[in-house]
Design a protein around this motif. Structure first.
Motif, PDB file in Angstrom:
ATOM      1  N   ILE A 180       0.657  -1.336  -0.140  1.00 47.45           N
ATOM      2  CA  ILE A 180       0.014   0.190  -0.142  1.00 47.45           C
ATOM      3  C   ILE A 180       0.482   1.026   0.197  1.00 47.45           C
ATOM      4  CG2 ILE A 180      -1.605   1.251   0.854  1.00 47.45           C
ATOM      5  CD1 ILE A 180      -2.839  -1.592   1.712  1.00 47.45           C
ATOM      6  N   THR A 181       0.756   2.366  -0.555  1.00 48.52           N
ATOM      7  CA  THR A 181       1.453   3.413  -0.725  1.00 48.52           C
ATOM      8  C   THR A 181       0.984   4.588  -0.598  1.00 48.52           C
ATOM      9  OG1 THR A 181       1.161   4.084  -3.165  1.00 48.52           O
ATOM     10  CG2 THR A 181       3.099   2.719  -3.115  1.00 48.52           C
ATOM     11  N   GLY A 182       1.084   5.561  -0.283  1.00 49.65           N
ATOM     12  CA  GLY A 182       0.950   6.895   0.016  1.00 49.65           C
ATOM     13  C   GLY A 182      -0.002   7.019   1.267  1.00 49.65           C
ATOM     14  N   VAL A 183       0.759   5.733   2.786  1.00 51.52           N
ATOM     15  CA  VAL A 183       0.393   6.215   4.011  1.00 51.52           C
ATOM     16  C   VAL A 183       0.120   6.985   4.933  1.00 51.52           C
ATOM     17  CG1 VAL A 183      -0.276   4.851   6.026  1.00 51.52           C
ATOM     18  CG2 VAL A 183      -0.136   3.928   3.869  1.00 51.52           C
ATOM     19  N   HIS A 184      -0.434   7.864   4.625  1.00 52.78           N
ATOM     20  CA  HIS A 184      -0.384   9.596   5.698  1.00 52.78           C
ATOM     21  C   HIS A 184       0.124   9.331   7.161  1.00 52.78           C
ATOM     22  CE1 HIS A 184      -1.372  12.657   2.696  1.00 52.78           C
ATOM     23  NE2 HIS A 184      -1.519  11.785   1.864  1.00 52.78           N
ATOM     24  N   LYS A 185       1.612   9.763   7.391  1.00 54.75           N
ATOM     25  CA  LYS A 185       1.324   9.844   8.850  1.00 54.75           C
ATOM     26  C   LYS A 185       1.610  10.454   9.259  1.00 54.75           C
ATOM     27  CE  LYS A 185       3.163   5.587   9.899  1.00 54.75           C
ATOM     28  NZ  LYS A 185       4.503   5.048  10.410  1.00 54.75           N
ATOM     29  N   LYS A 186       1.805  11.059  10.520  1.00 54.68           N
ATOM     30  CA  LYS A 186       1.835  12.809  10.944  1.00 54.68           C
ATOM     31  C   LYS A 186       3.077  13.710  10.433  1.00 54.68           C
ATOM     32  CE  LYS A 186       1.288  14.725  15.537  1.00 54.68           C
ATOM     33  NZ  LYS A 186       2.145  14.703  16.927  1.00 54.68           N
ATOM     34  N   ASN A 187       4.354  13.129  10.303  1.00 55.54           N
ATOM     35  CA  ASN A 187       5.051  14.467   9.113  1.00 55.54           C
ATOM     36  C   ASN A 187       5.942  13.747   7.767  1.00 55.54           C
ATOM     37  OD1 ASN A 187       4.531  16.689  10.263  1.00 55.54           O
ATOM     38  ND2 ASN A 187       5.762  15.784  12.075  1.00 55.54           N
ATOM     39  N   THR A 188       4.547  11.945   7.530  1.00 54.93           N
ATOM     40  CA  THR A 188       5.824  11.818   7.049  1.00 54.93           C
ATOM     41  C   THR A 188       4.748  10.886   6.486  1.00 54.93           C
ATOM     42  OG1 THR A 188       6.247   9.463   8.137  1.00 54.93           O
ATOM     43  CG2 THR A 188       7.652  11.404   8.313  1.00 54.93           C
ATOM     44  N   ILE A 189       5.364   9.880   4.773  1.00 58.79           N
ATOM     45  CA  ILE A 189       4.557   9.329   3.684  1.00 58.79           C
ATOM     46  C   ILE A 189       5.142   7.703   4.577  1.00 58.79           C
ATOM     47  CG2 ILE A 189       5.311  10.132   1.542  1.00 58.79           C
ATOM     48  CD1 ILE A 189       1.619  10.509   0.949  1.00 58.79           C
ATOM     49  N   SER A 190       3.900   7.135   3.699  1.00 63.64           N
ATOM     50  CA  SER A 190       4.765   5.457   4.040  1.00 63.64           C
ATOM     51  C   SER A 190       4.322   4.681   2.876  1.00 63.64           C
ATOM     52  CB  SER A 190       4.792   5.024   5.669  1.00 63.64           C
ATOM     53  OG  SER A 190       5.434   5.226   5.938  1.00 63.64           O
ATOM     54  N   THR A 191       4.602   3.462   2.398  1.00 62.22           N
ATOM     55  CA  THR A 191       4.576   2.571   1.646  1.00 62.22           C
ATOM     56  C   THR A 191       4.864   1.397   2.826  1.00 62.22           C
ATOM     57  OG1 THR A 191       5.282   3.203   0.012  1.00 62.22           O
ATOM     58  CG2 THR A 191       4.897   0.979  -0.153  1.00 62.22           C
ATOM     59  N   VAL A 192       3.260   0.915   2.354  1.00 58.49           N
ATOM     60  CA  VAL A 192       3.775  -0.483   3.581  1.00 58.49           C
ATOM     61  C   VAL A 192       2.823  -2.074   2.622  1.00 58.49           C
ATOM     62  CG1 VAL A 192       2.317  -1.582   5.592  1.00 58.49           C
ATOM     63  CG2 VAL A 192       2.697   1.113   5.732  1.00 58.49           C
ATOM     64  N   ALA A 193       4.190  -2.947   3.584  1.00 61.21           N
ATOM     65  CA  ALA A 193       3.824  -3.997   2.098  1.00 61.21           C
ATOM     66  C   ALA A 193       3.776  -5.177   3.493  1.00 61.21           C
ATOM     67  CB  ALA A 193       5.802  -4.515   1.611  1.00 61.21           C
ATOM     68  N   TYR A 194       2.992  -6.336   3.177  1.00 61.84           N
ATOM     69  CA  TYR A 194       2.577  -7.464   4.069  1.00 61.84           C
ATOM     70  C   TYR A 194       2.737  -8.736   3.116  1.00 61.84           C
ATOM     71  CZ  TYR A 194      -0.152 -10.909   6.822  1.00 61.84           C
ATOM     72  OH  TYR A 194      -1.235 -11.768   7.363  1.00 61.84           O
ATOM     73  N   GLN A 195       3.316  -9.822   3.097  1.00 64.16           N
ATOM     74  CA  GLN A 195       3.637 -10.837   3.129  1.00 64.16           C
ATOM     75  C   GLN A 195       2.761 -11.648   3.735  1.00 64.16           C
ATOM     76  OE1 GLN A 195       7.574 -10.212   2.408  1.00 64.16           O
ATOM     77  NE2 GLN A 195       7.412 -12.470   1.057  1.00 64.16           N
ATOM     78  N   LYS A 196       1.264 -11.996   2.987  1.00 71.81           N
ATOM     79  CA  LYS A 196       0.824 -13.355   4.081  1.00 71.81           C
ATOM     80  C   LYS A 196       1.724 -14.810   4.205  1.00 71.81           C
ATOM     81  CE  LYS A 196      -3.225 -15.032   2.509  1.00 71.81           C
ATOM     82  NZ  LYS A 196      -4.599 -14.825   2.184  1.00 71.81           N
ATOM     83  N   SER A 197       2.141 -14.570   3.563  1.00 73.44           N
ATOM     84  CA  SER A 197       2.889 -16.588   3.466  1.00 73.44           C
ATOM     85  C   SER A 197       4.479 -16.319   5.301  1.00 73.44           C
ATOM     86  CB  SER A 197       4.584 -17.114   2.664  1.00 73.44           C
ATOM     87  OG  SER A 197       5.105 -15.519   2.229  1.00 73.44           O
ATOM     88  N   THR A 198       4.284 -15.310   5.528  1.00 77.77           N
ATOM     89  CA  THR A 198       5.384 -15.152   6.704  1.00 77.77           C
ATOM     90  C   THR A 198       4.642 -13.683   7.651  1.00 77.77           C
ATOM     91  OG1 THR A 198       6.457 -13.797   5.350  1.00 77.77           O
ATOM     92  CG2 THR A 198       7.300 -15.815   4.990  1.00 77.77           C
ATOM     93  N   SER A 199       3.557 -14.043   7.645  1.00 83.09           N
ATOM     94  CA  SER A 199       3.625 -12.560   8.488  1.00 83.09           C
ATOM     95  C   SER A 199       3.915 -11.366   8.785  1.00 83.09           C
ATOM     96  CB  SER A 199       2.357 -12.937  10.169  1.00 83.09           C
ATOM     97  OG  SER A 199       1.716 -14.737   9.377  1.00 83.09           O
TER      98      SER A 199
END
Ligand code: PXL
Length: 283
Positions: A180-199
């Protein structure tokens, strides 16, 4: 190292530095043969431009696929971006059924919305068809607005997400690997990735810059899949693709008025050549 071959299926926006015009140079800089299958031809992308032309290639799509099948052309990766109509989503689905082999990576960037809103001309029916297409992918990369739409949440709250991990897990019912791209935090922006096989989760956090950066998601997706198909781990590809986009944004800021419609990515392509050289040496 054996050269990889990737096909990218998305629109050709002739002016605007997104979709195919971003994917071709980025993936080529990562040492990879880049085949294109345009879904539609537009004069420009649909963000902020008025009176753009849009010509869907619904009749041509299956004819091109037929010809390629007769030539027995195979792909290491199928990368799908903006498609443009439900009819074309169905054609892309048939293409994946036909061309996905055991080792083909299917990567879908479900491009349909940003900043809390659908792109011009797209809506709920389109989202439903795209959600079903995502079940054919090995990896998907929605931005936060698209992730909320695919999870059945109201995308207008895209700046105030409190539990991004929960959305990742929800989307992993569509596809095992979610970025997931463009995840807003307080003063930053993140890309967050999740792999189901390894959680496992990976996060690439970057400074936030004012304004809308058209094509940033396409540049990220192209750099990510170019790295991944050449053997980078999902986590490394997310980290390095995110660094590439951050560099593109920084380079654009000095000519922001001129390049309001897209990023000055050309001056950052050398980073990808360097990264490919490193990947090749490690193999
Ligand atoms: O960058 C995503 C994108 C791709 N293709 C078209 C678009 C957009 C975003 O606005 O309009 C045609």
């Amino acid at each position: 190292m054996k050269q990889k071959r990737l096909v990218t299926i998305q629109d050709l926006s002739c002016f605007g530095k997104c979709s195919i015009t971003a994917a071709l140079p980025v993936i080529s800089a990562l040492g990879t043969e880049t085949v294109v299958l345009p879904t539609a031809v537009l004069s420009t992308h649909t963000g902020e431009f008025l009176n753009y032309t849009f010509h869907p290639l619904e009749n041509e799509f299956d004819r091109i696929s037929e010809h390629w099948a007769s030539l027995k052309i195979e792909f290491d990766a199928i990368y799908v971006g903006y498609i443009g109509s439900v009819t074309l989503i169905n054609a892309v689905s048939r293409f994946i059924d036909r061309f996905k082999k055991e080792n083909t990576v299917v990567f879908i960037d479900p491009a349909m919305a940003d900043n809390g809103k659908f792109y011009s001309g797209l809506g709920k029916d389109y989202a439903k068809a795209l959600s079903s297409l995502c079940t054919k992918a090995d990896i998907i990369s929605p931005n936060i607005t698209e992730a909320m739409i695919l999870s059945g949440l109201n995308p207008e709250g895209y700046k105030n997400v409190t539990d991004i991990k929960e959305i990742c897990k929800k989307l992993s019912s569509l596809c095992d690997n979610v970025i997931i791209t463009g995840v807003h935090k307080k003063n930053t922006i993140s890309t967050v990735a999740y792999q189901k096989s390894t959680s496992s989760f990976t996060e690439a956090e970057k400074p936030i810059y004012d304004g809308v950066f058209y094509g940033a998601g396409d540049l990220f997706a192209s750099a990510f899949i170019g790295m991944y198909v050449n053997g980078a781990s999902l986590s490394d590809a997310v980290t390095n693709a995110s660094a590439f986009v951050n560099d593109c944004i920084i380079k654009t800021l000095d000519e922001r008025d001129k390049y309001w419609y897209g990023l000055k990515f050309e001056q950052s392509l050398h980073l990808l050549c360097d990264y490919y050289k490193k990947l090749r040496c490690d193999k």
